[in-house]
Motif scaffolding. Structure first.
Motif, PDB file in Angstrom:
ATOM      1  N   GLN A 190       0.680  -1.405  -0.250  1.00 40.94           N
ATOM      2  CA  GLN A 190      -0.034  -0.274  -0.151  1.00 40.94           C
ATOM      3  C   GLN A 190       1.366   1.130   0.274  1.00 40.94           C
ATOM      4  OE1 GLN A 190      -2.833   0.508   3.128  1.00 40.94           O
ATOM      5  NE2 GLN A 190      -3.375   2.145   2.642  1.00 40.94           N
ATOM      6  N   VAL A 191       0.346   2.198  -0.927  1.00 43.12           N
ATOM      7  CA  VAL A 191       1.271   2.908  -0.685  1.00 43.12           C
ATOM      8  C   VAL A 191       0.740   4.035   0.314  1.00 43.12           C
ATOM      9  CG1 VAL A 191       1.424   5.872  -2.589  1.00 43.12           C
ATOM     10  CG2 VAL A 191       1.015   3.394  -3.745  1.00 43.12           C
ATOM     11  N   GLN A 192       1.950   4.887   0.880  1.00 42.96           N
ATOM     12  CA  GLN A 192       2.341   5.556   2.068  1.00 42.96           C
ATOM     13  C   GLN A 192       3.203   6.911   1.949  1.00 42.96           C
ATOM     14  OE1 GLN A 192       3.310   3.156   5.538  1.00 42.96           O
ATOM     15  NE2 GLN A 192       1.395   2.352   6.376  1.00 42.96           N
ATOM     16  N   VAL A 193       2.915   8.012   3.207  1.00 39.37           N
ATOM     17  CA  VAL A 193       3.383   8.958   2.510  1.00 39.37           C
ATOM     18  C   VAL A 193       3.722   9.287   4.182  1.00 39.37           C
ATOM     19  CG1 VAL A 193       2.786   9.657  -0.040  1.00 39.37           C
ATOM     20  CG2 VAL A 193       1.383  10.283   2.707  1.00 39.37           C
ATOM     21  N   GLY A 194       4.215   9.501   4.319  1.00 40.60           N
ATOM     22  CA  GLY A 194       5.090   9.877   5.833  1.00 40.60           C
ATOM     23  C   GLY A 194       5.388  10.839   6.494  1.00 40.60           C
ATOM     24  N   SER A 237       6.735   6.074   0.127  1.00 40.91           N
ATOM     25  CA  SER A 237       6.779   5.082   0.461  1.00 40.91           C
ATOM     26  C   SER A 237       6.806   4.180  -1.574  1.00 40.91           C
ATOM     27  CB  SER A 237       5.579   3.371   0.766  1.00 40.91           C
ATOM     28  OG  SER A 237       4.911   4.061  -0.066  1.00 40.91           O
ATOM     29  N   GLU A 238       6.723   4.977  -2.136  1.00 43.10           N
ATOM     30  CA  GLU A 238       6.960   4.023  -3.810  1.00 43.10           C
ATOM     31  C   GLU A 238       7.561   5.293  -4.175  1.00 43.10           C
ATOM     32  OE1 GLU A 238       3.263   0.833  -3.829  1.00 43.10           O
ATOM     33  OE2 GLU A 238       3.705   1.878  -5.503  1.00 43.10           O
ATOM     34  N   THR A 239       7.733   5.721  -5.582  1.00 40.52           N
ATOM     35  CA  THR A 239       8.803   6.489  -6.569  1.00 40.52           C
ATOM     36  C   THR A 239       7.962   7.442  -6.338  1.00 40.52           C
ATOM     37  OG1 THR A 239       9.447   6.832  -8.678  1.00 40.52           O
ATOM     38  CG2 THR A 239       7.633   5.127  -8.665  1.00 40.52           C
ATOM     39  N   ASP A 269      13.102  16.049  -3.920  1.00 33.92           N
ATOM     40  CA  ASP A 269      14.224  15.480  -4.022  1.00 33.92           C
ATOM     41  C   ASP A 269      14.076  13.794  -4.892  1.00 33.92           C
ATOM     42  OD1 ASP A 269      16.814  14.068  -4.727  1.00 33.92           O
ATOM     43  OD2 ASP A 269      17.821  14.674  -2.498  1.00 33.92           O
ATOM     44  N   ASP A 270      13.820  14.055  -6.063  1.00 39.04           N
ATOM     45  CA  ASP A 270      12.831  13.114  -6.466  1.00 39.04           C
ATOM     46  C   ASP A 270      14.233  11.762  -6.643  1.00 39.04           C
ATOM     47  OD1 ASP A 270      12.279  15.091  -9.754  1.00 39.04           O
ATOM     48  OD2 ASP A 270      11.310  14.506  -7.638  1.00 39.04           O
ATOM     49  N   THR A 271      15.292  12.129  -5.977  1.00 33.75           N
ATOM     50  CA  THR A 271      16.554  10.449  -5.284  1.00 33.75           C
ATOM     51  C   THR A 271      15.782   9.999  -4.549  1.00 33.75           C
ATOM     52  OG1 THR A 271      17.630  11.866  -5.254  1.00 33.75           O
ATOM     53  CG2 THR A 271      17.799  11.679  -7.194  1.00 33.75           C
ATOM     54  N   LYS A 272      15.355  10.655  -3.481  1.00 30.81           N
ATOM     55  CA  LYS A 272      14.994  10.348  -2.376  1.00 30.81           C
ATOM     56  C   LYS A 272      14.224  10.742  -2.054  1.00 30.81           C
ATOM     57  CE  LYS A 272      19.170  12.635   0.049  1.00 30.81           C
ATOM     58  NZ  LYS A 272      19.592  13.708   0.986  1.00 30.81           N
TER      59      LYS A 272
END
Length: 115
Positions: free
Chosen positions: A1-5, A25-27, A72-75
């Motif tokens: 499941q996608v998450q944001v924290g 949690s995902e790209t 920061d897309d790399t992170k």
């Protein structure tokens, strides 16, 4: 499941600075936009700032010139740099991701501006 924290909240004196982080949690590329909202006690949740997948930014008038949203897309992380904080900035700050498959809220992080 996608998450944001979220992370980075805390207690700061008026005029101080804080940086909040929102990590997915995902790209991060699955999100059309990621935004920061806040909710103060007894008030409705309000949009603070947002950034799109094309790096377009938007700010509430009350934070324009003091807050900066970046990513920061790399992170897989979106930041909210907050400067010249005021007591009225005190609230729980939430990350909100709008993207493929749905919309996602973080659990929130408390920011308290007080002397």
């Amino acid at each position: 499941q996608v998450q944001v924290g979220e992370s980075g909240g805390g207690l700061v004196q008026p005029g101080g600075s804080l940086r909040l982080s929102c990590t997915t949690s995902e790209t991060i590329f699955r999100f059309y936009a990621i935004a920061w909202h806040r909710q103060a006690p007894g008030k409705q949740r309000e949009l603070v700032a947002s950034i799109s997948s094309r790096y377009e930014t938007n700010y509430a008038a009350s934070v324009q010139g003091r807050f900066t949203i970046s990513r920061d897309d790399t992170k897989n992380t979106v930041y909210l740099q907050m400067k010249n904080l005021k007591p009225e900035d005190t609230a729980v700050y939430y990350c909100y991701g709008s993207g493929v498959g749905g919309n996602y809220w973080g659990q929130g992080t408390q920011v308290t501006v007080s002397s």
